[in-house]
Design an enzyme around this catalytic site. Structure first.
Site, short mmCIF file in Angstrom:
data_model
loop_
_atom_site.label_atom_id
_atom_site.label_comp_id
_atom_site.label_asym_id
_atom_site.label_seq_id
_atom_site.Cartn_x
_atom_site.Cartn_y
_atom_site.Cartn_z
N CYS A 172 3.54 6.03 -1.93
CA CYS A 172 3.74 4.95 -2.88
C CYS A 172 3.43 5.53 -4.24
O CYS A 172 2.27 5.79 -4.56
CB CYS A 172 2.84 3.76 -2.59
SG CYS A 172 2.93 2.50 -3.87
N CYS A 186 1.58 2.82 -6.71
CA CYS A 186 0.20 2.40 -6.47
C CYS A 186 -0.28 3.03 -5.18
O CYS A 186 -0.37 4.25 -5.08
CB CYS A 186 0.08 0.89 -6.44
SG CYS A 186 1.41 0.04 -5.60
N SER A 187 -0.59 2.24 -4.18
CA SER A 187 -1.07 2.82 -2.93
C SER A 187 -0.67 1.92 -1.77
O SER A 187 -1.42 1.72 -0.85
CB SER A 187 -2.59 2.98 -2.98
OG SER A 187 -3.16 1.77 -3.41
N CYS A 188 0.55 1.37 -1.84
CA CYS A 188 1.07 0.54 -0.75
C CYS A 188 1.04 1.36 0.53
O CYS A 188 1.41 2.54 0.54
CB CYS A 188 2.49 0.09 -1.05
SG CYS A 188 2.59 -0.97 -2.51
#
Lengths: 94, 100, 225
Positions: free
Chosen positions: C126, C129-131
């Site tokens: 991702c 972000c940090s999905c």
């Protein structure tokens, strides 16, 4: 109602409009092929400002060739990248 | 940050501490109760100073953004947060509220 | 609520630094109350005092988080390896198939399962972000959220794979998935040779978190006892 179908060629809009964006900069202006339709979702660009995010927007998964995305890409021609993009960021290619 | 130059991927990981899990829980619960949207939190993190990514840890950025979003939405006030932080500083560390 | 992680793509300044991506974390034994840890206490107590949340709700959310982890994804992968009809359903609709396998989704995000084959290797990142597929893998490791991984996985995936010890031939395509919106991705690794007749439980032990993110392959059968 979806504007594009799976298999269709699309191009990602360029530009850097104000606000909170979920379209990575590196894919803007690149062309790819719709891999699948993901359904309709509330628009994160509106949700980021505490609004409803309605009307929902169609979300697509679009496949791009890495050699096209990164002109200096080091891997073989078959390598690809899939990205989720909302309909208002896409135009029909040609 | 996709595509920008960066160093090697260091396979770092750590066991999340209780306070970090609670920050995560606050995000999940507050957003499911519609106190804010996660997109507002993301926008808030983008608005942090440019060095925040290197200076703060993941959940430090996150709690900062949660606090800002709750203030922005009028759910808690700046005065309340200040008062509470001053109160926590007066508590002995072992009963400051992390164990609670 | 469409997303479950936070991103920082504003700070897109080119910035080369070796290995400074992971943040130093104090060991659990250190109870130093930093400003942000005090802020967590303050926000939590205010929300409880004002009636927006209860302490039980927070405890419950932490317990649900602790209960989720790569063992769930491994179970799904092992089931797909042994049950061809389940695999078809999993690839057609990851959300429905995982729910059928007893996994709960408490976010509006959906799961897409992508299959590794002799021709194609999948890898998930991702960049915004940090999905992360938390419903099947839990909370992401630090490196997944690091600047280095998020920057480089899209542009030089094969170099990143090599850093994880994964060397792929040029005739195997690398397909990167940048999860930018409401989909989450789980990689279905290839079933290792030499595991014919293995039970689901035994197979699940070969399925690591990193293999389901797509930075490695499933473990070899002789690596487990």
């Amino acid at each position: 109602m979806a504007r594009f179908a799976a298999g269709e060629q699309v191009i990602v809009r360029r530009g850097n409009p104000p606000g909170h964006l979920r379209t990575p900069w590196y894919i803007r202006g690149k062309h790819g092929v719709v891999e699948r339709l993901c359904g309709e979702f509330r628009n994160p660009e509106e949700l980021a400002y505490g609004r409803s995010g309605e009307p929902k927007r169609m979300l697509y998964r679009v496949r791009f060739e890495q050699k096209h995305v990164w002109p200096d890409y080091a891997g073989p021609a078959g390598d690809t990248i899939d990205i989720e993009l909302y309909e208002h960021w896409l135009d029909a290619a040609r | 940050m996709g595509g920008l130059p960066a160093g090697p991927v260091v396979p770092a990981e750590h066991d999340y501490q209780l306070w970090e899990k609670r920050v995560d829980a606050l995000m999940v619960l507050c957003s499911s109760k519609r106190m804010f949207t996660v997109d507002e939190l993301r926008k808030g993190i983008e608005a942090l100073p440019p060095d925040a990514y290197d200076r703060m840890s993941y959940y430090e950025r996150w709690i900062t953004s949660i606090c800002n979003a709750l203030i922005h939405r009028g759910i808690i006030s700046i005065e309340e947060v200040r008062g509470k932080l001053a109160d926590i500083e007066q508590r002995p560390p072992e009963t400051a509220g992390e164990k609670g | 609520m469409p997303h479950d992680e936070v991103h920082e793509h504003h700070h897109d300044h080119p910035h080369v630094h070796g290995g400074a991506d992971h943040h130093p974390h104090r060991p659990d034994a250190d109870d130093t109350l930093t400003y942000c840890r005090r802020l967590e206490i303050a926000v939590r107590e205010l929300l409880i005092e004002k009636g927006h949340l209860t302490a039980d709700e927070i405890r419950g959310a932490v317990e649900r988080m602790d209960a989720r982890g790569p063992h769930l994804g491994a179970r799904v992968v092992a089931k797909a390896w042994t049950d061809p009809a389940f695999k078809v359903r999993l690839l057609a609709d990851g959300t429905a198939a995982c729910q059928e396998a007893g996994i709960t989704f408490d976010q509006s995000t959906r799961l897409i399962v992508v299959e590794n084959t002799p021709d194609t290797h999948n890898m998930v990142v991702c960049t915004l972000c940090s999905c992360y597929p938390r419903m099947v893998l839990g909370i992401p490791p630090d490196w997944y959220k690091s600047r280095a991984y998020r920057s480089r996985a899209v542009r030089e995936p094969r170099a990143v794979l090599r850093e994880f010890g994964t060397e792929l031939p040029d005739d195997m395509a690398v397909r990167v998935h940048d999860s930018t919106a409401d989909m989450r991705y789980l990689v279905l690794p290839m079933r290792p040779a030499g595991t014919e007749g293995w039970s689901e439980e035994r197979l699940a032990a070969l399925v690591t978190r990193d293999a389901m993110i797509g930075v490695t392959q499933a473990k070899a059968p002789d690596s487990v006892t």
